[in-house]
Scaffold this active site. Structure first.
Site, short mmCIF file in Angstrom:
data_model
loop_
_atom_site.label_atom_id
_atom_site.label_comp_id
_atom_site.label_asym_id
_atom_site.label_seq_id
_atom_site.Cartn_x
_atom_site.Cartn_y
_atom_site.Cartn_z
N TYR A 141 0.82 -1.22 0.00
CA TYR A 141 0.00 0.00 0.00
C TYR A 141 0.85 1.26 0.00
O TYR A 141 0.37 2.34 -0.35
CB TYR A 141 -0.94 0.03 1.21
CG TYR A 141 -2.02 -1.05 1.19
CD1 TYR A 141 -2.19 -1.87 0.09
CD2 TYR A 141 -2.85 -1.24 2.28
CE1 TYR A 141 -3.16 -2.86 0.08
CE2 TYR A 141 -3.83 -2.23 2.27
CZ TYR A 141 -3.97 -3.04 1.17
OH TYR A 141 -4.93 -4.02 1.16
N ASP A 224 -3.24 -18.11 1.80
CA ASP A 224 -4.40 -18.79 1.19
C ASP A 224 -4.97 -19.84 2.15
O ASP A 224 -6.18 -19.94 2.33
CB ASP A 224 -4.02 -19.40 -0.17
CG ASP A 224 -2.65 -20.06 -0.18
OD1 ASP A 224 -1.89 -19.90 0.80
OD2 ASP A 224 -2.34 -20.75 -1.16
N ASP A 248 -5.60 -6.76 5.79
CA ASP A 248 -6.79 -6.03 5.34
C ASP A 248 -7.90 -7.04 5.04
O ASP A 248 -9.05 -6.90 5.48
CB ASP A 248 -6.40 -5.25 4.07
CG ASP A 248 -7.44 -4.24 3.66
OD1 ASP A 248 -8.49 -4.17 4.31
OD2 ASP A 248 -7.20 -3.52 2.67
#
Ligand code: NAD
Length: 359
Positions: A141, A224, A248
């Site tokens: 980010y 995952d 997030d």
């Protein structure tokens, strides 16, 4: 010595829910010896309307001087057409960046009284109590270079950079291990070390820091698999620590396991434990001004503020137990209402928590 708390009510339901949290703080001050001074300032759309900026200088100054900040929520349709730099959400991002609030603590707790609110089967989620710790100021980010460039063949290519310095990983890892010491002493670090070098380093540094905490059991999981495990068997987790992007996504996923957005608090901390505390939900413009918003996430944010910035575990527990009592009494705002309970508004829930503080 008395601690300074800055109250930023924000927009939408912000002022309504924060008013209830302030009642709780006032009751602790009057009846339980909490030494605090409250200051109030504007942020978000309300600040834009008054000062032309979502984060006016005076708000930032008060935020810097405060020991902790309690925030409601920002945003609303009224400000959606503004230039992106002036939108309410920029006020939040400015506070997080300006105060270097790098550690985001997001508990996902499913109170037994609300087990039916989850979309998962009660036996999978009843008693759920996970703490997700998300690094908040690094990763893809913020990494440079970033942008959209033109390739030789004429097509455009978007690119971002995932970066983590050892010091950034180390400080968030320490937050995770310290937090685990106050809980069930297990940390699961989430990465994608099989594919991404930045997270290979993440795993190496977290493992190294873990050696300083022999009392805490450390495990690692690829992101995952972590996503899958969160919905398959979420109760296996105690503390999860991860980078900004993975955090997030995983923290929202964990929040939804509980099914009640109006119940979940959060904290964003700096290296000294100063923090900004807020419910995870937004400003809910659809119900603003109706007196039906659930203030419990904000009240539980007060409990986190007491625990992490004021180091007052006794009063933090008092607030959390008061919330439990109110749920036991069957009082519910519409968002968590179930048959057999009593539907009440924002103020009544706040008053009930204040009354339950002294039980
Ligand atoms: P939202 O969280 O505000 O609302 C989503 C849904 O949940 C709505 O139906 C709302 O009524 C309900 N809800 C939220 N909080 C509730 C509460 N305490 N009690 C009862 N019901 C509650 O998300 P959104 O609708 O996507 O966003 C609305 C605005 O909030 C947008 O401007 C968005 O940018 C902003 N936002 C702010 C923050 C923040 O301040 N941290 C976070 C998310 C969204």
């Amino acid at each position: 010595m008395s601690k300074k708390i800055l109250i930023l009510a924000g927009d939408g339901i912000g002022p309504e829910i924060v008013a209830e949290a302030v009642k709780v703080l006032a009751a602790l001050q009057q009846r339980h010896g909490l030494k605090i001074e409250l200051e109030h300032a504007l942020v978000g759309g309300a600040a834009y309307d008054a000062f032309g900026s979502p984060l006016p200088q005076q708000t930032m100054q008060l935020a810097r001087a405060a020991d902790a900040i309690l925030l409601g929520a920002v945003g609303g349709t009224k400000w959606e057409s503004l230039d992106i730099a002036l939108r309410p959400e920029k006020g939040l991002l400015g506070l997080r960046a300006g105060l270097q609030l790098f550690a985001n603590l997001r508990p996902a707790i499913l109170y037994p009284q609300l087990a039916s609110a989850s979309t998962l089967r009660p036996e999978v989620v009843a008693g759920l109590d996970i703490m997700i710790i998300r690094e908040l100021t690094g990763d893809i980010y913020f990494g440079q270079p970033r942008g959209v460039r033109r390739l030789d063949n004429g097509e455009r290519q978007g690119f971002n950079t995932m970066v983590y310095a050892e010091s950034e990983i180390e400080r968030i890892a320490r937050v995770a291990f310290e937090t685990a010491l106050k809980r069930n002493r297990r940390v699961c670090s989430v990465d994608k070390a099989n594919v991404l070098e930045a997270t290979e380093l993440w795993r190496e540094v977290v493992t190294r820091v873990g050696k300083d905490y022999p009392q805490v059991q450390l495990s690692h999981m690829y992101v995952d698999n972590a996503a899958m495990q969160l919905v398959r068997a979420p109760k296996q987790f105690d503390v999860m620590v991860t980078g900004n992007m993975f955090g997030d996504i995983l923290s929202d996923c964990a929040a939804m396991l509980t099914g009640s957005i109006g119940m979940l608090p959060s904290a964003a901390l700096d290296v000294h434990g100063k923090g900004m505390y807020e419910p995870i939900h937004g400003s809910a413009p659809d119900i603003a001004g109706k007196g039906v918003a659930n203030p419990l996430a904000t009240i539980l944010s007060v409990a986190m503020l007491l625990r992490y910035s004021l180091h007052n575990e006794v009063l933090a527990l008092r607030v959390e137990q008061a919330v439990q009592r109110v749920l036991d009494q069957g009082l519910r705002t519409p968002d968590i209402y179930a048959e057999g309970c009593r539907k009440v508004g924002t103020r009544e829930i706040g008053d009930a928590v204040v009354a339950a503080l002294s039980v």
